[in-house]
Design an enzyme around this catalytic site. Structure first.
Site, short mmCIF file in Angstrom:
data_model
loop_
_atom_site.label_atom_id
_atom_site.label_comp_id
_atom_site.label_asym_id
_atom_site.label_seq_id
_atom_site.Cartn_x
_atom_site.Cartn_y
_atom_site.Cartn_z
N ASP A 28 -10.79 1.93 -3.17
CA ASP A 28 -11.32 1.64 -1.83
C ASP A 28 -12.84 1.58 -1.86
OD1 ASP A 28 -8.97 1.34 -0.51
OD2 ASP A 28 -9.02 3.23 0.58
N ASP B 46 0.83 -1.21 0.00
CA ASP B 46 0.00 0.00 0.00
C ASP B 46 0.86 1.26 0.00
OD1 ASP B 46 -2.35 1.46 0.13
OD2 ASP B 46 -3.18 0.27 1.78
C1 GLA Z 1 -5.77 1.79 2.35
C2 GLA Z 1 -6.19 0.66 1.43
C3 GLA Z 1 -7.21 -0.21 2.12
C4 GLA Z 1 -6.62 -0.74 3.40
C5 GLA Z 1 -6.15 0.41 4.27
C6 GLA Z 1 -5.40 -0.11 5.48
O1 GLA Z 1 -6.80 2.69 2.52
O2 GLA Z 1 -6.68 1.15 0.22
O3 GLA Z 1 -7.61 -1.27 1.29
O4 GLA Z 1 -5.55 -1.61 3.09
O5 GLA Z 1 -5.30 1.29 3.56
O6 GLA Z 1 -4.97 0.90 6.30
#
Ligand code: GLA
Length: 725
Positions: free
Chosen positions: A547, A477
């Site tokens: 997301d 990420d």
């Molecule tokens: C980001 C990602 C999510 C998740 C969060 C975890 O927002 O896009 O899918 O992994 O971080 O903190």
């Protein structure tokens, strides 16, 4: 002389051929590279004429009064030489001016391609050939090696160059565009791009090209949710199946700039590259700088064909080979189900129910390390939290695997919370600018990946954490964009190099991961699809698309993403974000949306009712046995766009054209009406049977279009699995 690239000595013409396209330019007076055409391989190229209106156009005495550099189509425009359009390269030389005139010196044609040092690039195959042309500017002693690489089978040509300082004093690169293409004449053309924002990535935007400069880019240090390096230029009349389309992309994940400059008199100049914002590079005598690679495709067969060219190219030349020929695991991701509230016992119940229902992998998301009980602490401390995992990570991974699923884990290597041990030890390892208070975003700062010591530390740290058991999957990420972008590692005069060197550090770490964990899948993520680009795809075969897991929104995000990127690059999860999963119609709709990519689940599976669990198990069985191969390998056709209609319809057709998987999705319920679904590639002499209903469809009927009645109900979708009989 190669099979696809030729130099015709009699008329000094360079010719690059792909299966269906032809790109050509010539050398005038042994000095200037002048673009001729980029067209269909079988079409007679249009003659382009130089505009006769040449008032206020400078000429050089050596070239004579019939050669106006501002009015010709060019392969590599310099700066301050009488061409007033945008330059491909701008350097500030030892005399303090930025004037250049790049003149041909020599060229060579060779099979395959050269590697780009430290950068992602497209892999060669047996249809790949390269033309390298050396140019020089005599005054600044700057030498440029232009590379044109042909990927003939995909109708793609790539462009980049290396700048070498052959002088005795430093030069500064101030603008750097990997690709510059001049299209002749004044034509009515449209520009297609994929703007978006966090949670609503990659909307398809098509607008007329106006006179002047237009374009997009990113100054965020990442390709970003807001822009995407893909764009296309097409005739105003171009449709899905007809019309001239030029598509472009950039094999890079950081700041970029794309520009289209339409000039009244002569041309449309199209450029893409690092640009001039947030970038400059100091080149010492003897040093070279290589730009990232840009790619382009051309077709007369409309937008659909452009998309398929890029899909094929990405599958064959960009995505990691290691993960190309094995089925992708169906994952159960813990984020939306559990957020930071995870521990060994809870995760094992997830693993158990994943195994029971036919999922392949548990991906433990954020919250497993350091003091990471919320997003305010712990980033940077990549040791498992002993309270949550009292037996350590290896014992936990073994236990997950013993349940019958593989083990994946979330990491965010480039980031750090100020409330972390790493920050307390090394505050100087963050990006920042002297004297200014650094901004935070999601309570975090960014590690200085331009500093090799930071990258080396991360390699060591991840090696230690994952040494005694190798995860099967990493979700990598990156949850903020850059601000106050400076590096305490770099000297003053190199501060502008920070964002670019940062990306080189990131690529170095990615390459290390690929080598150190060769069997692992890396899923890329940046708060969803904030780094959805060809640079990332070189290391990670799939990307967390957004997301936003609400299916009605996802339809648009996925449809937009597929303009340029193949389905299997999109991680798509069925989630319970709307708390409607117990409703079977909703669950089916969410699945119909999510299967259009790499299917996964992101919900509290152990807490779901038996009915839901059984339905999910059935979905996975169907996806694996009938659907995945078509979606992974099939050719993709758009039928109805959610950006133009309240519906979305598209299909995948197998390479041998024997199978078609058609999906229709309604955005919301409406008073029923009929819509037409046309499948332009269907075989009009064949008959097809739908595996779902047993119904028979005539090929000509599919080609001409058949009607479907829409529904009053929300969450209405329909699929056809058509097989030639
Ligand atoms: C980001 C990602 C999510 C998740 C969060 C975890 O927002 O896009 O899918 O992994 O971080 O903190």
């Amino acid at each position: 002389m190669g099979t696809y690239i030729r130099y015709h000595r009699n008329n000094n013409l360079f010719e690059l051929r792909t299966q269906n396209s032809r790109y050509s330019f010539f050398l005038r007076d042994g000095q200037y590279l002048i673009h001729s055409f980029y067209t269909d391989r079988r079409k007679k190229p249009e003659e382009h004429t130089v505009s006769p209106r040449v008032h206020f156009s400078p000429y050089s005495e050596e070239q004579g009064k019939d050669f106006f550099i501002n009015n010709i189509l060019r392969e590599f425009p310099g700066f301050e030489e009488g061409d007033y359009r945008e330059a491909a390269l701008k350097i500030r030389n030892q005399n303090g001016d930025c004037c250049t005139r790049f003149i041909y010196k020599k060229h060579q044609i060779f099979p395959g391609r050269q590697e780009l040092p430290g950068l992602p690039f497209a892999e060669a195959d047996e249809t790949t050939e390269t033309l390298a042309i050396t140019l020089e500017d005599k005054i600044s002693k700057c030498e440029v090696m232009l590379y044109y690489t042909v990927f003939a089978a995909c109708d793609v040509i790539s462009r980049y160059y290396t700048v070498t300082n052959r002088g005795k004093a430093p030069l500064r690169i101030e603008r750097c565009m990997s690709l510059s293409l001049d299209l002749s004449g004044r034509r009515e053309m449209d520009w297609i791009s994929l703007p978006g924002q966090y949670f609503y990535e990659r909307n398809i935007q098509r607008v007329p090209i106006f006179e002047g400069i237009q374009g997009c880019g990113s100054r965020r240090g990442a390709s970003s949710h807001y822009s995407n390096p893909f764009f296309a230029v097409c005739n105003r009349s171009a449709t899905e199946t007809k019309g001239d389309v030029y598509g472009f992309n950039f094999v890079y994940s950081g700041n970029f700039q794309t520009q289209i400059e339409a000039c009244r008199e002569s041309s449309i100049r199209i450029q893409t590259g690092l640009g001039q914002d947030c970038f400059s590079w100091l080149l010492e005598p003897g040093e070279s700088f290589t730009t990232p690679e840009a790619v382009m495709t051309y077709t007369t067969k409309g937008l659909g064909q452009m998309t398929r060219n890029f899909h094929r190219f990405i599958r064959n030349h960009i995505l990691p080979k290691e993960t190309q020929h094995t089925p992708r695991p169906v994952v159960l991701n813990t984020w939306e189900a559990s957020y930071f509230d995870i521990d060994e016992a809870k995760m094992l119940t997830f693993a158990e129910s994943a195994a029971k229902n036919g999922l392949d992998m548990l991906v433990m998301d954020d919250g497993w390390f350091g003091a990471r009980n919320h997003d305010r602490a712990g980033l940077g401390d990549w040791q498992p939290n002993p309270e949550k995992f009292p037996n350590g990570l290896k014992a936990f991974a073994d236990a997950v695997r013993a349940k019958g699923v593989q083990f994946g884990v979330w990491i965010e290597p480039e980031m750090i919370n100020p409330d972390s041990n790493l920050y307390r030890e090394h505050p100087e390892w963050c990006l920042g600018v002297a004297g200014r208070r650094p901004s935070l975003s999601r309570n975090q700062r960014i590690l200085d990946m331009a500093n090799p010591a930071v990258v080396a530390y991360l390699k060591e740290m991840f090696d230690q954490t994952f040494r005694d058991f190798e995860p099967d999957y990493f979700k990598w990420d990156m949850n903020r964009n850059m601000s106050e972008t400076g590096s305490s590692f770099l000297p003053l005069q190199r501060q502008d190099e920070t964002a670019y060197r940062y990306m080189l550090g990131v690529y170095d770490l990615f390459a290390w991961f690929r080598k150190r964990f060769p069997h692992a899948i890396i899923e890329n993520c940046s708060g969803g699809g904030g780094r959805y680009d060809l640079g990332m795809m070189k290391y990670s075969c799939q990307i967390w698309t957004s997301d936003n897991t609400i299916p009605e929104d996802r339809v648009r995000i996925q449809f937009g993403s597929m303009m340029a990127y193949p389905a299997e690059t999109m991680s798509c999860h069925v989630s319970n974000r709307k708390h409607l999963t117990e409703d079977s119609r909703y669950l089916n709709y969410a699945y119909q949306v999510a299967l259009n990519g790499t299917l996964g689940y992101e919900l509290h599976l152990p807490n779901m009712s038996q009915t839901v669990q059984q339905a999910i198990a059935e979905q996975i069985r169907e996806y694996k046995t009938h659907l995945e191969f078509l979606i992974r390998q099939g050719n993709y056709y758009r039928v109805l766009s959610p950006f133009e209609t309240p519906y979305s319809a598209y299909y995948f057709e197998s390479e041998d054209q024997s199978h078609i998987l058609l999906t229709f999705l309604q955005n919301k319920g409406e008073t029923p009406r009929t819509v037409k679904l046309k499948l332009p590639s269907a075989d009009q002499n064949a008959r097809y049977r739908d595996r779902y209903t047993g119904e028979i469809y005539e090929g000509f009927q599919l080609k001409k279009g058949f009607t479907l009645t829409t529904s009053e109900a929300n969450h209405f979708g329909r699929m056809w699995a058509l097989e030639k009989i």
